[in-house]
Design an enzyme around this catalytic site. Structure first.
Site, PDB file in Angstrom:
ATOM      1  N   SER A 147       5.910  -7.662 -10.915  1.00 53.50           N
ATOM      2  CA  SER A 147       4.894  -7.467 -11.940  1.00 53.50           C
ATOM      3  C   SER A 147       4.641  -5.984 -12.167  1.00 53.50           C
ATOM      4  CB  SER A 147       3.623  -8.214 -11.538  1.00 53.50           C
ATOM      5  OG  SER A 147       2.719  -8.259 -12.604  1.00 53.50           O
ATOM      6  N   ASP A 212       4.808 -17.747 -18.266  1.00 55.79           N
ATOM      7  CA  ASP A 212       3.975 -16.681 -17.705  1.00 55.79           C
ATOM      8  C   ASP A 212       2.808 -16.403 -18.651  1.00 55.79           C
ATOM      9  OD1 ASP A 212       2.910 -14.202 -16.775  1.00 55.79           O
ATOM     10  OD2 ASP A 212       4.823 -13.759 -15.812  1.00 55.79           O
ATOM     11  N   HIS A 241       2.820 -16.678 -13.753  1.00 59.17           N
ATOM     12  CA  HIS A 241       2.890 -15.313 -13.230  1.00 59.17           C
ATOM     13  C   HIS A 241       2.789 -15.244 -11.714  1.00 59.17           C
ATOM     14  CE1 HIS A 241       2.896 -11.025 -13.913  1.00 59.17           C
ATOM     15  NE2 HIS A 241       1.843 -10.871 -13.117  1.00 59.17           N
TER      16      HIS A 241
END
Length: 381
Positions: A147, A212, A241
């Site tokens: 991320s 996501d 996510h």
């Protein structure tokens, strides 16, 4: 818009667990630091590192006795080492790698406040520790960015020409692109991964969930399309996510990737070849040629690159054939060859200049916070 966006990023970008999920304790019998509230393991070292920006960050190193590769893991936005401890130790076992993880400035028990530039200093200090304390070389290192961790991972990757590989897990194109579907990079943007990914010469694996809700799936897809050395991506159908590690395909694909990377030649062997390689056969893969060229640009300014020598071979063949023809044709062809070489040389210099200008722009990016979990779902991590 620029001022408003910068203020928004500065205010909402970071989500360090508050309070931190762990404390640092010292084992009275050994004097070693430990992370509290986790199952202690003898093969885990806990360290405190000082960054070039003056912060003291916490890192953990998981040793695997038979490992040949080391993963440097930059975790996601709303986590710290206490929460990642179990994942790190399990990945080390299942992938048979050494693994170094660290907390960003302002996360866990690391001092300071998080910012884009601090995360760059954080990963630099951690990599320096790998080199100096554990003797890890860059050609045996894999950078893993999850991320927002894709930002510091790619920033370091473009500085290591002999890096073994990069793994990007739910990566972002840039901070601003998480919030707005902009088509160009603005000066006030942060973590400009979209501009950096084409500069990475080693194999890149990208993992992203198709559902996501924080960083849209399109971020991972576009980064993969821009990779120079693409590896088969992992698009996890239905993945969001924060749950990709729960999919069986996740660990399977990582094992496959690590196995493939272990079989690649160590890049140090390529870059340490004699400077005059005109009599040597081409390298086995385009990947090795590109990395060798990138790592020797400065030393090779006075000589044609490998690619230029390859381009000149058809011209040499033509001149050989022309010798059987008339003197007039021979002179004409040589004149054309000289003209083409001069043009190729000019084009090559221009490309190199543009590449360095682009890199310079990225290094001068503003020091704002990172942008990862910009919605309430981040609080659930």
């Amino acid at each position: 818009m620029g001022t408003a966006t910068s203020s928004m990023a500065a205010k909402f970008a970071f989500f360090p667990p508050d309070p931190p999920s762990y404390n640092i304790v010292v084992d009275e019998s050994t004097g070693k630091m430990r992370i509290s509230d986790v199952n202690q393991r003898d093969n885990v070292d806990v360290l405190k590192l000082t960054t070039r920006r003056g912060n003291e960050i916490v890192a953990m190193y998981v040793k695997s006795p038979s490992a040949s590769l080391t993963v440097l893991y930059s975790h996601g936005n709303a986590a710290d080492l206490g929460q990642m401890y179990h994942i790190f130790t399990e990945l080390s076992v299942h992938l048979n790698v050494n693994l170094m993880g660290y907390d960003y400035s302002g996360y866990g028990q690391s001092s300071g406040k998080p910012s884009e530039q601090d995360t760059y200093a954080d990963i630099e200090a951690t990599y320096k520790c790998l080199e100096e304390t554990y003797g890890v070389k860059q050609e045996d290192t894999i950078l893993y960015g999850q991320s927002v961790g894709s930002g510091p991972a790619l920033e370091l990757a473009i500085r290591l020409p002999c890096l073994r590989a990069v793994i990007l897990h739910s990566p972002i194109l840039s901070g601003l692109r998480v919030m707005y579907p902009v088509k160009r990079t603005f000066w006030f943007d942060i973590y400009k991964n979209i501009d950096k990914i084409p500069l990475v010469g080693c194999p890149v694996l990208i993992i992203h969930g198709t559902e996501d809700e924080v960083v849209d799936f399109s971020h991972g897809k576009q980064l993969w399309e821009l990779c120079k050395e693409k590896y088969e991506p992992l698009w996890l159908k239905g993945g969001n996510h924060c749950n990709l590690e729960l999919y069986p395909e996740y660990l399977r694909h990582l094992r496959k990737f690590i196995s493939a990377i272990e079989k690649l030649p160590r890049l140090r062997d390529v870059t340490e070849q004699p400077k005059d390689q005109s009599e040597q056969p081409p390298n086995n893969t385009d990947q090795i040629k590109e990395k060798s060229r990138a790592s020797t640009d400065q030393r090779e300014k006075g000589r044609p690159s490998f690619g230029q020598r390859e381009k000149s071979r058809p011209s040499t063949d033509n001149r050989e054939k022309a010798r059987a023809s008339t003197d007039k044709k021979e002179k004409s062809r040589k004149s054309i060859d000289r003209s083409m070489k001069a043009r190729n040389s000019t084009d090559h210099s221009e490309r190199a200049r543009n590449s360095f200008d682009r890199l310079g722009d990225m290094v001068r990016s503003v020091g704002l916070c990172n942008v990862d979990c910009l919605r309430q779902t981040a609080a659930e991590v």
